[in-house]
Design a protein around this motif. Structure first.
Motif, short mmCIF file in Angstrom:
data_model
loop_
_atom_site.label_atom_id
_atom_site.label_comp_id
_atom_site.label_asym_id
_atom_site.label_seq_id
_atom_site.Cartn_x
_atom_site.Cartn_y
_atom_site.Cartn_z
N LEU A 113 0.80 -1.23 0.00
CA LEU A 113 0.00 0.00 0.00
C LEU A 113 0.83 1.27 0.00
O LEU A 113 0.39 2.30 -0.52
N LEU A 114 2.01 1.22 0.62
CA LEU A 114 2.83 2.42 0.72
C LEU A 114 4.08 2.36 -0.15
O LEU A 114 4.85 3.32 -0.19
N GLY A 115 4.29 1.23 -0.82
CA GLY A 115 5.45 1.11 -1.69
C GLY A 115 6.77 0.98 -0.96
O GLY A 115 7.84 1.22 -1.55
N GLU A 116 6.74 0.59 0.33
CA GLU A 116 7.99 0.43 1.07
C GLU A 116 8.75 -0.80 0.58
O GLU A 116 8.16 -1.82 0.22
N ARG A 117 10.08 -0.68 0.59
CA ARG A 117 10.91 -1.78 0.12
C ARG A 117 10.92 -2.90 1.16
O ARG A 117 11.10 -2.67 2.35
N LEU A 118 10.71 -4.12 0.70
CA LEU A 118 10.69 -5.28 1.58
C LEU A 118 12.03 -6.01 1.46
O LEU A 118 12.23 -6.80 0.56
N ASP A 119 12.98 -5.69 2.37
CA ASP A 119 14.30 -6.31 2.29
C ASP A 119 14.28 -7.70 2.92
O ASP A 119 13.31 -8.11 3.55
N ARG A 120 15.38 -8.41 2.74
CA ARG A 120 15.44 -9.80 3.19
C ARG A 120 15.37 -9.93 4.71
O ARG A 120 14.77 -10.88 5.23
N GLN A 121 15.97 -8.97 5.43
CA GLN A 121 15.94 -9.05 6.89
C GLN A 121 14.52 -8.95 7.44
O GLN A 121 14.11 -9.73 8.31
N ARG A 122 13.77 -7.99 6.94
CA ARG A 122 12.39 -7.82 7.41
C ARG A 122 11.52 -8.99 6.98
O ARG A 122 10.65 -9.44 7.74
N LEU A 123 11.75 -9.49 5.77
CA LEU A 123 10.96 -10.64 5.30
C LEU A 123 11.25 -11.86 6.16
O LEU A 123 10.32 -12.57 6.58
N PHE A 124 12.52 -12.10 6.47
CA PHE A 124 12.88 -13.25 7.30
C PHE A 124 12.30 -13.11 8.70
O PHE A 124 11.76 -14.07 9.26
N ALA A 125 12.40 -11.90 9.27
CA ALA A 125 11.85 -11.67 10.60
C ALA A 125 10.34 -11.90 10.63
O ALA A 125 9.80 -12.47 11.58
N THR A 126 9.66 -11.46 9.58
CA THR A 126 8.22 -11.66 9.49
C THR A 126 7.87 -13.14 9.45
O THR A 126 6.93 -13.60 10.13
N LEU A 127 8.62 -13.90 8.68
CA LEU A 127 8.37 -15.34 8.60
C LEU A 127 8.63 -16.03 9.95
O LEU A 127 7.88 -16.93 10.34
N VAL A 128 9.66 -15.58 10.66
CA VAL A 128 9.93 -16.14 12.00
C VAL A 128 8.77 -15.81 12.94
O VAL A 128 8.35 -16.65 13.74
N GLY A 129 8.26 -14.60 12.83
CA GLY A 129 7.12 -14.22 13.66
C GLY A 129 5.90 -15.09 13.41
O GLY A 129 5.24 -15.53 14.35
N PHE A 130 5.63 -15.38 12.16
CA PHE A 130 4.49 -16.24 11.85
C PHE A 130 4.74 -17.69 12.25
O PHE A 130 3.80 -18.45 12.49
N ALA A 131 6.03 -18.07 12.34
CA ALA A 131 6.34 -19.39 12.90
C ALA A 131 5.91 -19.44 14.36
O ALA A 131 5.46 -20.48 14.86
N GLY A 132 6.04 -18.29 15.04
CA GLY A 132 5.55 -18.21 16.41
C GLY A 132 4.05 -18.43 16.50
O GLY A 132 3.54 -19.02 17.45
N VAL A 133 3.33 -17.95 15.49
CA VAL A 133 1.88 -18.18 15.44
C VAL A 133 1.59 -19.67 15.37
O VAL A 133 0.70 -20.19 16.06
N LEU A 134 2.34 -20.38 14.53
CA LEU A 134 2.15 -21.83 14.41
C LEU A 134 2.43 -22.54 15.73
O LEU A 134 1.74 -23.50 16.09
N ILE A 135 3.43 -22.06 16.46
CA ILE A 135 3.75 -22.68 17.75
C ILE A 135 2.58 -22.49 18.73
O ILE A 135 2.22 -23.40 19.47
N ILE A 136 1.98 -21.31 18.71
CA ILE A 136 0.84 -21.04 19.59
C ILE A 136 -0.37 -21.90 19.20
O ILE A 136 -1.02 -22.51 20.05
N ILE A 137 -0.65 -21.96 17.91
CA ILE A 137 -1.80 -22.72 17.44
C ILE A 137 -1.57 -24.22 17.60
O ILE A 137 -2.51 -24.98 17.83
N ALA A 138 -0.31 -24.64 17.50
CA ALA A 138 0.10 -26.04 17.74
C ALA A 138 -0.73 -27.05 16.96
O ALA A 138 -1.41 -27.90 17.55
N PRO A 139 -0.70 -26.99 15.62
CA PRO A 139 -1.48 -27.95 14.82
C PRO A 139 -1.03 -29.39 15.09
O PRO A 139 0.15 -29.67 15.20
#
Length: 292
Positions: free
Chosen positions: A120-146
């Motif tokens: 929406l804002l055209g901000e650059r998505l660098d590898r560090q932020r992308l990796f951190a975001t994916l790690v954060g969503f891994a935390g979601v999986l740990i909480i949901i514990a499928p």
């Protein structure tokens, strides 16, 4: 003039406002869970917005022009609609899940901000932020514990995540509108339009509250306004990159209230997942600040 107009920040005062926002939010969510068996999320939100409008009335009457100033009507309408839906979804999540688990899922709004800001804002998505975001969503999986005996996979967790996504978009819109709208205008329109948007759903599930429940619903409404007012003020006074992480302190408030009021004690995975989500969210915030 406030810090926004003067061109500098008051991080000390901003931090106090953010902590007050987190405390008010935590108590309000405990009331949501307490009342959820008897009153639908739409009913709770309708009463919350109605009481909020009453609480704002003296300030609106004192500064009507500032309260109803509207420079971006379509963006305001869309934001308030998204916020109203996010509140209903979040209320359902807090009612159906443990307070700590629902609260942890709500923290994903910072993770959702990364792809939304890029889109929406055209901000650059660098590898560090992308990796951190994916790690954060891994935390979601740990909480949901499928697949585990305590798995949270289902509509309750999905509502919490969808609410966080909508809140992320709302945060982006607030930062845009804060440039040419006062705090009072943002609160007034958010409450008024929220009341209008929620009314049809509340009507379909309405039940007359008892005197005791009416007081609790009223308290929820006042706390809702307090949460928004303190948050907006904190973000206005302080630097966003420093104020944002302070919002995570409410995990302490929420966990304590869950134990005291509902005898809830989070699963170990909730602590691990929350740590991942909060840690990566703080990293994303600080990393973004360094790039400015």
């Amino acid at each position: 003039m406030d810090g926004r107009e003067q061109g500098h920040h008051d991080n000390g005062r901003g931090a106090l406002w953010m902590l007050a926002s987190g405390f008010a939010y935590s108590i309000a969510m405990a009331l949501v869970k307490l009342l959820g068996d008897d009153y639908s999320a739409a009913t709770q939100n309708f009463v919350r917005q109605g009481v909020g409008l009453i609480a704002l009335a003296p300030f609106i009457l004192r500064q009507p022009r500032s309260a109803f100033m509207l420079r971006r009507p379509m963006l305001m309408i869309l934001r308030c609609a998204a916020t109203s839906l996010s509140i209903i979804l979040a209320f359902n999540s807090f009612h159906l899940l443990g307070l700590a688990e629902a609260n942890a899922l709500s923290f994903t709004r910072t993770l959702f901000l990364v792809p939304l800001a890029a889109l929406l804002l055209g901000e650059r998505l660098d590898r560090q932020r992308l990796f951190a975001t994916l790690v954060g969503f891994a935390g979601v999986l740990i909480i949901i514990a499928p697949g585990s005996a305590h798995s949270l996979i289902g509509w309750a967790a999905a509502q919490g995540l969808l609410a966080a996504l909508l809140v992320s978009w709302s945060v982006i819109s607030v930062k845009q509108m804060a440039r040419d709208h006062s705090d009072l205008a943002l609160l007034t329109w958010s409450t008024l339009l929220g009341l209008i948007f929620t009314a049809p759903l509340a009507w379909s599930s309405w039940r007359m509250p008892t005197a005791e429940d009416a007081l609790l619903l009223a308290a929820m409404g006042i706390l809702g306004v307090a949460t928004q007012a303190c948050y907006i003020r904190g973000m206005t006074l302080g630097e966003a990159s420093l104020m944002g992480p302070l919002d995570y302190v409410r995990i302490l408030f929420i966990t304590a209230l869950g134990y005291m009021l509902f005898s809830e004690w989070p699963q170990p995975g909730t602590y691990v997942g929350s740590a991942l989500i909060i840690g990566t969210a703080i990293y994303i915030t600080v990393h973004g600040r360094r790039r400015v």
